[in-house]
Design an enzyme around this catalytic site. Structure first.
Site, PDB file in Angstrom:
ATOM      1  N   GLY A  17      22.862  41.607  21.928  1.00 22.78           N
ATOM      2  CA  GLY A  17      23.714  40.949  20.938  1.00 22.78           C
ATOM      3  C   GLY A  17      24.974  41.753  20.731  1.00 22.78           C
TER       4      GLY A  17
ATOM      5  N   CYS B 292      18.764  45.863  25.443  1.00 15.57           N
ATOM      6  CA  CYS B 292      20.062  46.272  24.914  1.00 15.57           C
ATOM      7  C   CYS B 292      20.030  46.372  23.377  1.00 15.57           C
ATOM      8  CB  CYS B 292      21.146  45.317  25.417  1.00 15.57           C
ATOM      9  SG  CYS B 292      22.808  46.001  25.225  1.00 15.57           S
ATOM     10  N   TYR B 293      20.708  45.476  22.676  1.00 17.31           N
ATOM     11  CA  TYR B 293      20.652  45.519  21.204  1.00 17.31           C
ATOM     12  C   TYR B 293      19.201  45.445  20.721  1.00 17.31           C
ATOM     13  CZ  TYR B 293      21.516  44.480  16.304  1.00 17.31           C
ATOM     14  OH  TYR B 293      21.533  44.528  14.940  1.00 17.31           O
TER      15      TYR B 293
ATOM     16  N   HIS C 243      20.514  45.101  31.292  1.00 13.49           N
ATOM     17  CA  HIS C 243      20.142  43.675  31.225  1.00 13.49           C
ATOM     18  C   HIS C 243      19.374  43.266  32.488  1.00 13.49           C
ATOM     19  CE1 HIS C 243      22.339  42.407  27.589  1.00 13.49           C
ATOM     20  NE2 HIS C 243      23.090  43.457  27.866  1.00 13.49           N
TER      21      HIS C 243
ATOM     22  N   GLU D 185      18.011  40.488  33.000  1.00 18.92           N
ATOM     23  CA  GLU D 185      18.089  39.032  33.208  1.00 18.92           C
ATOM     24  C   GLU D 185      19.277  38.590  34.050  1.00 18.92           C
ATOM     25  OE1 GLU D 185      18.671  40.768  30.516  1.00 18.92           O
ATOM     26  OE2 GLU D 185      20.024  39.823  29.083  1.00 18.92           O
TER      27      GLU D 185
ATOM     28  N   GLY E 160      23.813   6.804  35.816  1.00 16.84           N
ATOM     29  CA  GLY E 160      24.022   7.168  37.212  1.00 16.84           C
ATOM     30  C   GLY E 160      23.938   8.672  37.401  1.00 16.84           C
TER      31      GLY E 160
ATOM     32  N   ASP F   6      20.501  13.398  34.565  1.00 14.60           N
ATOM     33  CA  ASP F   6      19.645  13.463  33.377  1.00 14.60           C
ATOM     34  C   ASP F   6      19.064  12.101  33.000  1.00 14.60           C
ATOM     35  OD1 ASP F   6      20.567  16.009  33.492  1.00 14.60           O
ATOM     36  OD2 ASP F   6      21.928  15.830  31.788  1.00 14.60           O
ATOM     37  N   SER F   7      19.920  11.091  32.905  1.00 13.01           N
ATOM     38  CA  SER F   7      19.387   9.791  32.484  1.00 13.01           C
ATOM     39  C   SER F   7      18.483   9.202  33.563  1.00 13.01           C
ATOM     40  CB  SER F   7      20.513   8.820  32.106  1.00 13.01           C
ATOM     41  OG  SER F   7      21.273   8.448  33.220  1.00 13.01           O
TER      42      SER F   7
ATOM     43  N   LYS G 267      19.183  22.563  33.067  1.00 15.18           N
ATOM     44  CA  LYS G 267      19.661  21.607  34.073  1.00 15.18           C
ATOM     45  C   LYS G 267      18.946  21.746  35.429  1.00 15.18           C
ATOM     46  CE  LYS G 267      22.820  18.489  35.200  1.00 15.18           C
ATOM     47  NZ  LYS G 267      23.242  17.363  34.366  1.00 15.18           N
TER      48      LYS G 267
END
Ligand code: XMP
Length: 516
Positions: free
Chosen positions: A55, A82-83, A172, A174, A227, A230-231, A372
């Site tokens: 953070g 980290c933080y 980090h 990640e 189209g 996601d949908s 996503k």
């Protein structure tokens, strides 16, 4: 229930990456802002382990965020990053101090001792590349901890309390700049916390289908198809769950790319046999957009028109009690803002907001927990074609925000043809999957050219292509010049109305991805 890990967010720019790395190791994870973490919320989520994010604050400041006591009292492994490490150390009886210089970027980590985090992968005596970004550093350890790695700017770059299974790292793990950081996170979840790693997309699909059936009961569900990925994934999932009680509504705004309306109707109506209402509303949209040039006005008009048309079509199709939406996890994470206040609106990204209240429908949002790339994976598990699953993001207002100035049917037609050539060449060159988004823009600027022996005076077409991981920042794609030359040549030769092509080489920031 599958094993879960709870990530306590202190506002790092990369907290989402922690969740992604953990999920990639087959363990479901969620992010809670630090001030929502209590004994009750931990018990309700029932995690096997907790991770404290980095953070922007300094633990040395009085008003900086603290780790809720419940974290240390939960009796499960804790990893502070980290933080998160500094807060853990400071709150458990150690000391944190300000450094004279900030350590930022790549650093060498010296492993001095083995521990569950390293799990034999990072051996004592070895040097590992890691990514650091900190001003403060740990100066002395709380009781029970020992140092297991050091770096030049951080004497306690990795620490462990084997008894309580509390760990801390200054770097980090990640981010990709810590090349073997994912292994470290995996050791934490699998070895220290004993997670089995059985969270898969197939398991997610089965659970999502069961949950939808419980929520929807014998009701009907409406799904707006655009189209996009996601949908489409939402529709395919709902179809598996409720079959003929799903009604899809596809509104063609007239602002779509060449061939896309046909692709949507072919796939969902003809291939899946899903009841599909298809309404070509392009005339209504064009009519309401006549004379409009301001980008935000365009968005507003398209958003409102969409809702009007959708409501009417849905009513005609018999209505429904539920509305399905492709809300994703990044939309629902309550992020801890580093600065506190609301951020400035650069663009208002429209979705079907307001519709459920207006039509009195309950929401079904089966992708709320996914990132996503996980939605794409789910699409594959559901058997959707790769061409659709891998599709670039496309904005709701569509080509309207790729035609600066007034939108007319003629200009849409010109843009659609240039855009189709551009994308065809990208696919032919095998570059489509390397690019986050690529599209053509039709500028309201005419320039002089010479074609045959005659003077031409026609519009300029700009090409855009960017790489990105989340659309928040982006770099322009470095095509080779021969490729750009080929595309420009084809567009000018094949599309009447364009006599010049330029390539946009700005990154985001300072530019945005779209031109409006
Ligand atoms: P910008 O242009 O803001 O785009 O850098 C970031 C991402 O958002 C998409 N975008 C939109 N999506 N409605 C949408 O649904 C909008 O009004 C809109 N504007 C931009 C853009 O395509 C990119 O993926």
């Amino acid at each position: 229930m599958t094993d879960r890990v709870l990530i306590v967010d202190f506002g790092s720019q990369v907290t989402q990456l922690i969740a992604r790395r953990v999920r990639e190791s087959g363990v479901y994870s969620e992010i809670y802002p630090f001030n929502r973490v209590t004994a009750g919320s931990i018990a309700a989520f029932a995690p096997r382990a907790l991770i404290l994010s980095g953070g922007p604050a300094s633990i040395l400041d009085d008003d900086s965020p603290r780790v809720p006591d419940a974290v240390f009292e939960a009796g499960i492994p804790v990893l502070g990053i980290c933080y998160g490490q500094q807060a853990m150390v400071s709150q458990l009886g150690g000391a944190v101090a300000r450094s004279d210089t900030r350590e930022f970027g790549r650093a060498a980590l010296n492993i001095v001792d083995d521990c569950e985090l390293f799990g034999g992968a990072w051996a004592a005596g070895a040097e590992e590349q890691v990514w650091m970004s900190h001003g403060d550093h740990v100066e002395s350890l709380p009781p029970g901890f020992r140092a297991v790695a050091t770096s030049e700017g951080a004497p306690y770059a990795a620490i462990a309390d084997d008894e309580r299974r509390f760990y801390g790292v200054q770097f980090h793990p990640e981010v990709v700049h810590t090349p073997r950081g994912a292994e470290l996170l995996r050791n934490f979840t699998h070895r220290a916390a004993g997670c089995s790693g059985d969270w898969t997309m197939e398991a997610f699909r089965d659970r999502a289908i069961a949950d939808i059936r419980v929520q929807v009961g014998s009701g009907r569900v409406l799904c707006g198809l655009s189209g996009g990925v996601d949908s489409s994934v939402v529709a395919a999932l709902l179809h598996e769950a409720v079959r003929e009680r799903l009604v899809c509504v596809f509104i063609d705004t007239g602002m779509m790319r060449a061939g896309e309306p046909e692709e949507v109707t072919n796939l969902f109506r003809d291939h899946y046999n899903i009841p599909l209402v298809h309404r070509d509303a392009s005339a209504v949209f064009l009519d309401r957009l006549a004379g409009v040039t301001d980008p935000e006005d365009k968005r507003k008009i398209i958003g409102e028109t969409f809702i009007d048309v959708f409501e009417k079509e849905a009513g005609a199709a018999g209505g429904a009690e539920f509305l399905a939406q492709g809300t994703l996890y990044p939309d629902v994470i309550e992020s801890v803002s580093a600065l506190g206040g609301p951020s400035v609106t650069i663009k208002s990204h429209h979705n079907v907001g307001g519709l459920p209240e207006r039509m009195n429908m309950a929401l079904v949002e089966p992708l709320r927990e996914l990132f996503k790339d996980e939605v794409r994976e789910l699409g594959r598990v559901l058997g959707l074609p790769e061409r659709l699953v891998g599709r670039h993001p496309f904005p709701g207002p569509g080509l309207a925000i790729r035609i600066p100035g007034e939108i007319t049917a003629a200009r849409l037609d010109v843009l659609r043809r240039a855009d189709a050539i551009y994308l065809e060449e990208i696919r032919k060159a095998g570059l489509y999957d390397e690019i986050w988004q690529a599209f053509a823009v039709l500028l309201p600027v005419r320039t002089v050219g010479v074609m045959g022996d005659a003077r031409s005076y026609e519009d300029v077409c700009a090409l855009r292509a960017v790489t990105s991981t989340d659309g928040m920042t982006a770099d322009f794609f470095p095509y080779d010049m021969a490729f750009l030359g080929r595309v420009a040549n084809r567009i000018v030769n094949e599309v009447r109305g364009i006599n010049r092509v330029v390539y946009d080489v700005t990154s985001k920031p300072p530019a945005t991805i779209e031109w409006e």
